[in-house]
Structure formats: C-alpha cells, structure tokens
Design a protein around this motif. Structure first.
Motif, PDB file in Angstrom:
ATOM      1  N   PRO A   1       0.828  -1.085  -0.057  1.00 20.72           N
ATOM      2  CA  PRO A   1      -0.078  -0.057  -0.032  1.00 20.72           C
ATOM      3  C   PRO A   1       0.871   1.108  -0.137  1.00 20.72           C
ATOM      4  O   PRO A   1       0.938   1.990   1.053  1.00 20.72           O
ATOM      5  N   ILE A   2       1.610   1.653  -1.196  1.00 21.30           N
ATOM      6  CA  ILE A   2       2.305   2.679  -1.194  1.00 21.30           C
ATOM      7  C   ILE A   2       1.760   3.884  -1.926  1.00 21.30           C
ATOM      8  O   ILE A   2       0.829   3.335  -2.651  1.00 21.30           O
ATOM      9  N   ASP A   3       2.029   4.904  -1.977  1.00 17.23           N
ATOM     10  CA  ASP A   3       1.535   6.137  -2.640  1.00 17.23           C
ATOM     11  C   ASP A   3       2.332   6.653  -3.876  1.00 17.23           C
ATOM     12  O   ASP A   3       1.705   7.155  -4.498  1.00 17.23           O
ATOM     13  N   VAL A   4       3.583   6.074  -3.772  1.00 10.77           N
ATOM     14  CA  VAL A   4       4.280   6.478  -4.977  1.00 10.77           C
ATOM     15  C   VAL A   4       5.414   5.544  -5.099  1.00 10.77           C
ATOM     16  O   VAL A   4       6.113   4.983  -4.219  1.00 10.77           O
TER      17      VAL A   4
ATOM     18  N   LYS B   1       6.952   5.068 -18.599  1.00 13.96           N
ATOM     19  CA  LYS B   1       5.706   4.275 -19.161  1.00 13.96           C
ATOM     20  C   LYS B   1       5.745   2.816 -18.680  1.00 13.96           C
ATOM     21  O   LYS B   1       4.391   2.322 -18.300  1.00 13.96           O
ATOM     22  N   LYS B   2       6.934   2.150 -18.700  1.00 14.86           N
ATOM     23  CA  LYS B   2       6.762   0.813 -17.979  1.00 14.86           C
ATOM     24  C   LYS B   2       6.317   0.902 -16.477  1.00 14.86           C
ATOM     25  O   LYS B   2       5.569  -0.297 -16.414  1.00 14.86           O
ATOM     26  N   LEU B   3       6.994   1.599 -15.801  1.00 18.66           N
ATOM     27  CA  LEU B   3       6.743   1.510 -14.428  1.00 18.66           C
ATOM     28  C   LEU B   3       5.148   1.836 -14.069  1.00 18.66           C
ATOM     29  O   LEU B   3       4.597   1.108 -13.461  1.00 18.66           O
ATOM     30  N   THR B   4       4.534   2.598 -14.933  1.00 18.03           N
ATOM     31  CA  THR B   4       3.161   2.902 -14.767  1.00 18.03           C
ATOM     32  C   THR B   4       2.370   1.759 -15.242  1.00 18.03           C
ATOM     33  O   THR B   4       1.390   1.509 -14.674  1.00 18.03           O
TER      34      THR B   4
ATOM     35  N   GLY C   1      -2.154   2.114 -10.982  1.00 15.94           N
ATOM     36  CA  GLY C   1      -2.988   2.802  -9.913  1.00 15.94           C
ATOM     37  C   GLY C   1      -1.874   3.642  -9.093  1.00 15.94           C
ATOM     38  O   GLY C   1      -2.338   4.429  -8.203  1.00 15.94           O
ATOM     39  N   LYS C   2      -0.223   3.583  -9.239  1.00 19.32           N
ATOM     40  CA  LYS C   2       0.545   4.051  -8.409  1.00 19.32           C
ATOM     41  C   LYS C   2       1.014   5.350  -9.187  1.00 19.32           C
ATOM     42  O   LYS C   2       1.244   5.289 -10.244  1.00 19.32           O
ATOM     43  N   LYS C   3       1.365   6.361  -8.292  1.00 24.53           N
ATOM     44  CA  LYS C   3       2.176   7.478  -9.125  1.00 24.53           C
ATOM     45  C   LYS C   3       3.735   6.971  -9.053  1.00 24.53           C
ATOM     46  O   LYS C   3       4.087   6.465  -8.167  1.00 24.53           O
ATOM     47  N   VAL C   4       4.337   7.466 -10.074  1.00 19.24           N
ATOM     48  CA  VAL C   4       5.669   6.945 -10.201  1.00 19.24           C
ATOM     49  C   VAL C   4       6.421   8.030 -10.837  1.00 19.24           C
ATOM     50  O   VAL C   4       6.342   9.247 -11.182  1.00 19.24           O
TER      51      VAL C   4
ATOM     52  N   ILE D   1      21.098  20.784  -5.998  1.00 16.16           N
ATOM     53  CA  ILE D   1      20.284  19.653  -6.158  1.00 16.16           C
ATOM     54  C   ILE D   1      20.965  18.295  -6.162  1.00 16.16           C
ATOM     55  O   ILE D   1      22.073  18.331  -7.026  1.00 16.16           O
ATOM     56  N   SER D   2      20.437  17.332  -5.447  1.00 16.17           N
ATOM     57  CA  SER D   2      21.004  16.069  -5.666  1.00 16.17           C
ATOM     58  C   SER D   2      20.029  15.078  -5.967  1.00 16.17           C
ATOM     59  O   SER D   2      18.960  15.097  -5.838  1.00 16.17           O
ATOM     60  N   ALA D   3      20.555  14.023  -6.734  1.00 15.34           N
ATOM     61  CA  ALA D   3      19.761  12.918  -7.177  1.00 15.34           C
ATOM     62  C   ALA D   3      18.659  12.367  -6.061  1.00 15.34           C
ATOM     63  O   ALA D   3      17.430  12.017  -6.369  1.00 15.34           O
ATOM     64  N   VAL D   4      19.245  12.118  -4.914  1.00 16.58           N
ATOM     65  CA  VAL D   4      18.565  11.481  -3.886  1.00 16.58           C
ATOM     66  C   VAL D   4      17.651  12.575  -3.234  1.00 16.58           C
ATOM     67  O   VAL D   4      16.413  12.311  -3.047  1.00 16.58           O
ATOM     68  N   GLN D   5      18.002  13.892  -2.941  1.00 20.87           N
ATOM     69  CA  GLN D   5      16.992  14.893  -2.415  1.00 20.87           C
ATOM     70  C   GLN D   5      16.047  14.914  -3.493  1.00 20.87           C
ATOM     71  O   GLN D   5      14.846  15.266  -3.329  1.00 20.87           O
ATOM     72  N   ALA D   6      16.374  15.249  -5.113  1.00 17.20           N
ATOM     73  CA  ALA D   6      14.966  15.515  -5.906  1.00 17.20           C
ATOM     74  C   ALA D   6      14.292  14.512  -5.876  1.00 17.20           C
ATOM     75  O   ALA D   6      13.280  14.617  -6.063  1.00 17.20           O
ATOM     76  N   SER D   7      14.826  12.962  -5.745  1.00 18.10           N
ATOM     77  CA  SER D   7      13.856  11.818  -6.063  1.00 18.10           C
ATOM     78  C   SER D   7      12.696  11.812  -4.314  1.00 18.10           C
ATOM     79  O   SER D   7      11.621  11.718  -4.845  1.00 18.10           O
ATOM     80  N   PHE D   8      13.484  12.265  -3.431  1.00 17.42           N
ATOM     81  CA  PHE D   8      12.649  12.409  -2.334  1.00 17.42           C
ATOM     82  C   PHE D   8      11.632  13.520  -2.479  1.00 17.42           C
ATOM     83  O   PHE D   8      10.375  13.258  -2.263  1.00 17.42           O
ATOM     84  N   TRP D   9      12.119  14.492  -2.629  1.00 11.16           N
ATOM     85  CA  TRP D   9      11.141  15.838  -2.982  1.00 11.16           C
ATOM     86  C   TRP D   9      10.077  15.508  -3.923  1.00 11.16           C
ATOM     87  O   TRP D   9       8.857  15.868  -3.659  1.00 11.16           O
ATOM     88  N   HIS D  10      10.581  15.140  -5.091  1.00 11.14           N
ATOM     89  CA  HIS D  10       9.523  14.713  -6.094  1.00 11.14           C
ATOM     90  C   HIS D  10       8.383  13.486  -5.598  1.00 11.14           C
ATOM     91  O   HIS D  10       7.271  13.685  -6.234  1.00 11.14           O
ATOM     92  N   CYS D  11       9.033  12.609  -5.013  1.00 10.26           N
ATOM     93  CA  CYS D  11       7.884  11.578  -4.271  1.00 10.26           C
ATOM     94  C   CYS D  11       6.909  12.383  -3.496  1.00 10.26           C
ATOM     95  O   CYS D  11       5.777  12.122  -3.651  1.00 10.26           O
TER      96      CYS D  11
END
Length: 266
Positions: free
Chosen positions: A89-92, A114-117, A122-125, A231-241
C-alpha cells in the motif's frame, strides 16, 4: 492519541504513551534500489518527517559501467521488482537509479516511466532522472555545474542528459568509480570540496548525480558556501515523491528545494 503524546491521568489509571514507530501515516514511498547500494534509503529516512516511510525492493547491479547498467535494466528482475513493490500500500513508486534512467537520454527515461506505470497500475511513479529535472525546474536553474562519482562513459551521458534538457554544464568533475559499494564510501568532506572546486559564478545551480553517492548531509553547507541551490539525485527523488503524492513531509535543513513546502507548515 498521537505517538509520543503526554500521558493523561484517567482516574486511578494512566493512558498509555505510544512511541513513534516509523509508520507511514502521512505517506509511503516505494523504492526500487540497487542491491549493493546503501545511501538512498538512509538519506530518504534522514530527510523524512515523522509519518513518511520508505519501503524498498532491490535489483542487482553488476558494475557501475555502461555495460553493467544496461545488464541491470534489461534483466526481468526490474519488472518483477516494480510489480512486487506495487503490491504494497504505497503512495508513490520511485526508480532510484539516476544513471540507469538517463543512460540513453530523455526518451529512454520517458519510456521507463511508461513501463513503471504499466507495472504498477494505480500508483504514482517517478525516476531519479525525471525527479532531478523537476527539481532543477523548481529552483529555476539554468546552467549548472555537475559532480558525479561515475566512470567517464557514464559521466559523459549525464552531461548529455542535462544539456538536452536545457541545462548547460559549465564545469564538471567525476571520480571514476566503477564499484557500487565504493560509491557510498566517499566521505562528505571530499564531496563538499569537489563541488566547491568546480563551481563557477555563472552556474545557477549545482547538480550532484548518483543515488549511492552521499549528498544530503552537505547540501545546506554547500548552499551557504556557494550562495546557490544545490540539487542532488537523492534529494530530488525524495522531494518529487512527496510532490506527486501531495505529501508535505520533509524535515528542514536539506536545501532550498524544500523551502516552499516548509513555509506552508509554518
């Protein structure tokens, strides 16, 4: 009763006090991450406010080279990992590989999205590369400087990816590391000095790439030193999630990227 609330007397008895247990009652992030990597999960948890949780499925990365990354992305385990993670039961759902998502350019990253979707209906990706571009846009970045731990072949593809998305790379440096566990062993002091060395006044932002390359701990110090967004890749990924899931769930101290959401909480 909220976790950590004060004990309340009720007659001769006291109501129980519950401790925070990491439950994702604000939101849950599902992460596909490399089996030999350790940085991204730890940094996401470090940046997460109470109520945001991170749940990981792992895939194998043979080597941090173009050939090793391609082998990982072409293996059937990627789809399996996404489908397994989506059963929770994840949100993203976040694909936590920067080089793996930018390796063949922007169109390739869009195809992966597109593949992840499809694999996680039903999940945001998102992917680390998609998130990084969104984060650079959030801080209104134009030309950047780039720091990575990659070998030359992967580093050059990072430059190409940024420049085909209108972020001219004015200065850059890479460490030439091809073993995944060695990426995580680079100390924060080295990363801080590396970024300060390559920064130029004309750069509007710094981008630190690689999700197994420590970064969260130096972002605020670098922004104070250089006077520009980092901006770092990890920080950006967390923020965007958090953004795509509609969750206001970051702790302060991890960069200007979070300023807008943090201001909404005050």
């Amino acid at each position: 009763m909220n976790a950590g609330s004060q004990t309340v007397a009720t007659g001769a008895h006291r109501a129980p006090v519950f401790r925070f247990d990491g439950n994702g009652d604000l939101g849950r992030i599902g992460l596909i991450f490399m089996a030999s990597s350790v940085v991204m999960e730890a940094e996401m948890w470090a940046m997460a406010a109470p109520g945001v949780s991170v749940h990981t499925t792992r895939i194998k990365l043979p080597k941090v080279t173009v050939e090793g990354i391609e082998a990982m992305m072409n293996a059937p385990q990627l789809e399996e990992a996404a489908r397994l993670l989506a059963s929770a039961p994840i949100d993203v759902l976040c694909f936590g590989g920067t080089s793996a998502s930018f390796l063949h350019g922007t169109a390739y990253d869009h195809g992966l999205m597109k593949k992840l979707t499809e694999w996680a209906p039903g999940k945001k990706v998102n992917t680390a590369s998609t998130a990084s571009l969104a984060a650079l846009a959030e801080v209104a970045a134009g030309p950047v400087v780039l720091a990575t731990p990659y070998v030359d072949g992967v580093h050059q593809r990072a430059i190409r990816f940024l420049e085909e998305n209108d972020h001219k790379v004015l200065s850059h440096k890479n460490l030439g590391i091809d073993e995944d566990q060695a990426l995580a062993e680079v100390p924060l002091e080295t990363i801080f000095d590396m970024v300060c060395e390559i920064d130029t006044p004309e750069a509007t932002a710094v981008f630190i790439s690689c999700t197994n390359f420590r970064s969260a701990g130096v972002i605020q110090a670098l922004e104070e030193e250089l006077g520009k967004p980092v901006i770092s890749a990890v920080q950006a990924s967390f923020w965007h999630c958090l953004e795509i899931a509609g969750i206001n769930g970051a702790k302060p101290g991890y960069g200007r990227l979070f300023d807008k959401r943090l201001a909404e909480r005050t």
